[in-house]
Design an enzyme around this catalytic site. Structure first.
Site, PDB file in Angstrom:
ATOM      1  N   GLU A  28     -12.183   0.509 -10.197  1.00 40.16           N
ATOM      2  CA  GLU A  28     -11.836  -0.405 -11.294  1.00 40.16           C
ATOM      3  C   GLU A  28     -12.787  -0.361 -12.486  1.00 40.16           C
ATOM      4  OE1 GLU A  28     -11.497  -1.166  -8.092  1.00 40.16           O
ATOM      5  OE2 GLU A  28      -9.326  -1.396  -7.976  1.00 40.16           O
ATOM      6  N   GLU A  55     -18.577  -5.750  -3.234  1.00 42.22           N
ATOM      7  CA  GLU A  55     -17.217  -6.278  -3.140  1.00 42.22           C
ATOM      8  C   GLU A  55     -17.133  -7.717  -3.635  1.00 42.22           C
ATOM      9  OE1 GLU A  55     -14.746  -4.492  -2.577  1.00 42.22           O
ATOM     10  OE2 GLU A  55     -13.088  -5.736  -1.888  1.00 42.22           O
ATOM     11  N   ASP A 114      -4.309  -9.638  -8.357  1.00 43.95           N
ATOM     12  CA  ASP A 114      -4.604  -8.721  -9.469  1.00 43.95           C
ATOM     13  C   ASP A 114      -3.431  -7.925 -10.036  1.00 43.95           C
ATOM     14  OD1 ASP A 114      -4.532  -7.307  -7.085  1.00 43.95           O
ATOM     15  OD2 ASP A 114      -6.515  -6.421  -7.289  1.00 43.95           O
ATOM     16  N   THR A 145      -0.958   0.937 -10.574  1.00 43.86           N
ATOM     17  CA  THR A 145      -2.201   0.340 -10.094  1.00 43.86           C
ATOM     18  C   THR A 145      -2.965   1.291  -9.179  1.00 43.86           C
ATOM     19  OG1 THR A 145      -3.171  -1.710  -9.260  1.00 43.86           O
ATOM     20  CG2 THR A 145      -1.299  -0.830  -8.038  1.00 43.86           C
ATOM     21  N   GLU A 175       0.834  -1.207   0.000  1.00 42.63           N
ATOM     22  CA  GLU A 175       0.000   0.000   0.000  1.00 42.63           C
ATOM     23  C   GLU A 175       0.869   1.258   0.000  1.00 42.63           C
ATOM     24  OE1 GLU A 175      -3.147   0.109  -0.413  1.00 42.63           O
ATOM     25  OE2 GLU A 175      -3.916  -1.856   0.175  1.00 42.63           O
TER      26      GLU A 175
END
Ligand SMILES: *[C@@H]1O[C@H](CO)[C@@H](O)[C@H](O)[C@H]1NC(C)=O
Ligand SMILES: *[C@@H]1O[C@H](CO)[C@@H](O)[C@H](O)[C@H]1NC(C)=O
Ligand SMILES: *[C@@H]1O[C@H](CO)[C@@H](O)[C@H](O)[C@H]1NC(C)=O
Ligand SMILES: *[C@@H]1O[C@H](CO)[C@@H](O)[C@H](O)[C@H]1NC(C)=O
Ligand SMILES: *[C@@H]1O[C@H](CO)[C@@H](O)[C@H](O)[C@H]1NC(C)=O
Ligand SMILES: *[C@@H]1O[C@H](CO)[C@@H](O)[C@H](O)[C@H]1NC(C)=O
Length: 578
Positions: free
Chosen positions: A390, A369, A276, A473, A136
C-alpha cells in the site's frame, strides 16, 4: 489504439511540472532520469528474484515458501489457512503465476507472459474440492485472469499470431460461475466462503465484512462485459446496493455483517481492514463503468470518511451510528488511502497522510500491521509486515500526479528496506516481527502483483502511455473502454477505446493515469460574481464547515487539473470568468 496524444500529454507533464521547475538547472532533471533508470533495474531484479524462485520451487502450487524453498496451496482458505478440505494430490491453482501475468506485461516480458498464459489455458482447473474466500479469489484469481485477458487481446500484439484463443476468459468465466451460488441469500449479500466444487458448504458462517461483499464489482462487472452474461455484474451490483442501503444516517458503514439477516455485527469502522476496498471500488467502478450511481455513493462515503475518521493526517476508527471515535490505530492497509485521494484529486490530504505513513515506515524499517496511536506503541500481536504494497502504491500515485522527485526517494527507500530485511536466497519473506525483523516463510502473491508492480511503475510508467487503466485492489490493470461507459464526465473525449485527455496548456495534472473524475459543482458563495467551481471531493483541513484558509487547503482541481485557490469568502475553487 491511438496513443499519440496521450504520449504527448505525458511528456508535457515532465516539462511543465512545477516540482521540476523548482530545481535549479537542467542537471537535476538528468539526475532524476538516471536515478529512475537505475531504480527500475533494481525493481526488475526484485521481481525476477521472487518470480523465478516461485517458478523453480513452488509452481504450479499457489505460493512460495522462500526460506524452506517449498510451496503452500494457500488459495484454499486464504485469510484463514486451516487448509481444510484439500483433496489428495492437490497441486494448487498456480496462484502466484496468475498474479504475475499483468506484472510481466508491465515489465515488458511478452515471451514469459505468453508462456504463462498458454500453460494456464491448458492446465488450470477450478473443479476442486477447496474452500476459498470469495473476496480473495475474486481479486487475485478472477481479477488476474480478466486483466491478463484484456492485455492479451489489446492491439499490442503480445502473442505470436493466433496462439491466444481466449483461454483466460474461459477460465475466468468458469470461476465466475462458481462464485454465483454464494450470492443466493435473502439479502443478495454473498457468503464470504465458497467451495469451488460444491458451492456454499453446510453450516458455513454467515459473517462477512464490508470489503468482502463490497469489492466485487470491478472484476465481476468486467467479466459480464467480456462475456455478455449479465449475471456477474448484477450479483455484484445487487450486493453493493444492499450494503449501501445499510449505511447509517452519517453515511458510514460498519465493518462486519451477517449475509442472511443483513444486520451489522461490528459497528466500529474505518478505512482499513474489512472496509478499505469498498471505498476504492466505488470510485474505480465509476471510472470503469461511468455510472453516476457509483459516483453518488462514493461521494457521500468519501465525505463521511473525511469528516468522521480523519484527525489531521491520521485516520482513526469510529462507530458508524454516532461517529464517535473508537480505536486510534494506524494499520498498514490504510496506507492505500492517499493513492485513492490522488485519483479523486485531493492531493494535499494525500500528501500529508502519505508523509506520516512514510515516517512510520522509516521508524520501523517497514510498516507494522497495526500501531496504537493513542499509546504510541506497536499492537502487541500485530507486529508483522507481510510485504504489503500500500505505501508503494500511494507513492506511485503521488509521483504520477505531482512529479515531485521526493517520491522517487521514498520508492528508493522502500526498496532498500525490502532488499535489506526481506530478501532471502529463495525469494522474499514476510516479516513476522518488525522489532526483531524475524522472518516468516511466506512470499505472498501480492508481492508480485502489487508491491513490485507499483515500484516499477514509479520508475517507469511506459506501460501507462497510450491507454487509460484503473488498477484493481490487487494491482491488476483494467483498460478504461469507452463502450463500457454509460456516461462520462464532459471533460473526456472518447476516441477508439482510448480516453483522451483534453489538451491542458498551462495545467498541472492532478491525478494519476490521466483520469480525473471528481466532477465539479458550482457554488454560489454569497458575494456578487463570487461564483466558484468546487471539486466535489476535496475537504479542506481548515474548518468543520469545509471552508479554506488559503490556497494550500484547496489543492488541484480534479476536472480541469488547474490549481485551485481559496476565495475571499473561504471556498476552494477555480474562479469562473463569466
Ligand atoms: C499433482 O502432481 C503430481 C506430480 O506431478 C501428479 O502425480 C498428480 O496427479 C497431480 N495431481 C492432480 C490432482 O492433478
Ligand atoms: C522474461 O522472464 C524470463 C523468466 O524469468 C526470463 O528468463 C527472461 O529473460 C525474461 N525476459 C525479459 C525480456 O525480461
Ligand atoms: C500443461 O502441463 C503439462 C504437464 O506439466 C505440460 O507438459 C504442458 O506443456 C502444459 N501445457 C502448456 C501449454 O504449457
Ligand atoms: C451443522 O451443525 C449442526 C449443529 O451444530 C451439527 O449437528 C451438524 O452435524 C453440522 N453439519 C455439518 C455438515 O457439519
Ligand atoms: C507535501 O507536503 C510537504 C510538507 O508539508 C510539502 O513540502 C510538499 O510541497 C507537499 N507536496 C505536494 C505535492 O503537495
Ligand atoms: C479511430 O479509428 C479509425 C480506424 O482505425 C480511424 O480512421 C479514426 O481516425 C480513429 N479516430 C480517432 C479519433 O483517432
Amino acid at each position: 489504439m491511438s496513443s499519440g496524444k496521450l504520449g504527448t500529454w505525458v511528456v508535457t507533464i515532465l516539462v511543465i511540472s512545477p516540482a521540476l521547475f523548482s530545481l535549479s538547472a537542467t542537471e537535476p532533471e538528468f539526475r532524476s532520469s538516471d536515478k529512475r533508470r537505475l531504480m527500475k533495474e533494481r525493481v526488475r531484479k526484485m521481481f525476477y528474484h521472487a518470480y523465478d524462485n516461485y517458478m523453480k520451487y513452488a509452481f504450479p502450487h499457489d505460493e512460495l515458501k522462500p526460506i524452506t524453498k517449498t510451496y503452500t496451496d494457500s488459495l484454499s482458505e486464504l485469510g484463514n489457512l486451516n487448509l481444510e478440505h484439500l483433496p489428495q494430490n492437490y497441486n494448487g491453482s498456480a496462484l502466484t503465476l496468475i498474479e504475475s501475468l499483468s506484472s510481466l506485461v508491465v515489465l515488458g516480458n511478452d515471451t514469459e507472459f505468453e508462456k504463462a498464459v498458454l500453460w494456464l489455458s491448458e492446465n488450470l482447473t477450478f473443479d476442486v474440492d477447496a474452500r476459498v474466500n470469495l473476496f480473495e479469489c475474486n481479486i487475485r484469481v478472477l481479477g488476474g485472469l480478466v486483466s491478463a485477458h484484456m492485455l492479451a487481446i489489446d492491439s499490442r500484439n503480445r502473442f505470436t499470431q493466433g496462439t491466444y484463443k481466449n483461454g483466460l476468459l474461459v477460465l475466468a468465466e468458469d470461476i465466475g460461475r462458481r462464485f454465483l451460488p454464494a450470492f443466493d441469500t435473502p439479502t443478495g449479500l454473498p457468503y464470504a466462503w465458497i467451495n469451488l466444487k460444491y458451492g456454499v458448504m453446510e453450516n458455513e458462517t454467515t459473517e462477512t465484512s464490508t470489503s468482502d461483499c463490497g469489492s466485487l464489482i470491478l472484476e465481476m462487472g468486467a467479466l459480464s462485459r467480456l462475456t455478455g452474461d449479465p449475471r456477474y455484474e448484477s450479483a455484484a451490483l445487487r450486493a453493493l446496493r444492499t450494503l449501501w442501503s445499510m449505511r447509517s444516517s452519517l453515511n458510514l458503514l460498519g465493518s462486519t455483517l451477517d449475509v442472511e439477516t443483513g444486520e451489522w455485527i461490528e459497528y466500529s469502522t474505518g478505512i482499513g481492514a474489512g472496509v478499505d476496498s469498498f471505498y476504492e471500488y466505488l470510485i474505480k467502478a465509476y471510472i470503469l463503468f461511468g455510472k453516476e450511481e457509483y459516483w453518488r455513493m462514493f461521494h457521500a462515503a468519501y465525505l463521511a470518511v473525511q469528516r468522521y475518521f480523519r484527525h489531521g493526517p491520521w485516520y482513526h476508527e469510529a462507530d458508524m451510528r454516532t461517529g464517535r471515535a473508537t480505536f486510534w490505530q494506524l494499520t498498514s492497509l490504510q496506507a492505500f488511502w492517499p493513492g485513492l485521494q490522488v485519483l479523486v484529486g485531493d492531493i494535499p490530504a494525500a500528501n500529508s497522510s502519505h508523509r506520516e505513513f512514510f515516517h512510520v515506515w522509516k521508524a520501523f524499517g517497514v510498516l507494522p500491521e497495526r500501531y496504537l496511536l493513542d499509546h504510541q506503541m506497536l499492537h502487541p500481536t500485530e507486529k508483522y509486515y507481510p510485504l504489503r504494497p500500500e505505501l508503494a502504491e500511494s507513492t506511485f500515485y503521488l509521483y504520477q500526479a505531482t512529479k515531485d522527485p521526493w517520491y522517487l526517494e521514498v520508492g528508493e527507500s522502500i526498496m532498500k528496506s525490502l532488499n535489506q530485511y526481506t530478501k532471502v536466497k529463495g525469494g522474499f519473506a514476510s516479516v513476522r516481527d518488525v522489532t526483531s525483523m524475524q522472518l516468516e516463510d511466506h512470499q505472498h502473491s501480492f508481492f508480485l502483483s502489487e508491491t513490485c508492480k507499483y515500484l516499477y511503475l514509479l520508475f517507469d510508467n511506459s506501460f501507462l502511455v497510450g491507454g487509460n487503466y484503473i488498477f484493481t485492489t490487487e494491482g491488476h490493470p483494467l483498460p478504461v473502454l469507452s463502450d463500457w461507459h454509460d456516461k462520462l464526465p464532459d471533460s473526456y473525449i472518447l476516441a477508439n477505446y482510448t480516453l483522451i485527455q483534453r489538451p491542458m496548456s498551462q495545467a498541472t495534472p492532478a491525478s494519476a493515469l490521466s483520469l480525473q473524475v471528481c466532477p465539479a459543482t458550482t457554488l454560489n458563495s454569497g458575494g456578487e460574481g463570487d461564483r466558484t467551481v468546487e471539486s466535489a471531493c476535496h475537504i479542506p483541513d481548515a474548518s468543520r464547515d469545509h471552508r479554506c484558509l488559503n490556497g494550500y487547503d484547496c489543492g488541484t482541481d480534479a476536472t480541469t487539473c488547474r490549481r485551485r485557490s481559496c476565495s475571499p469568502s473561504g471556498y476552494c475553487g477555480l474562479w469562473l470568468s463569466i
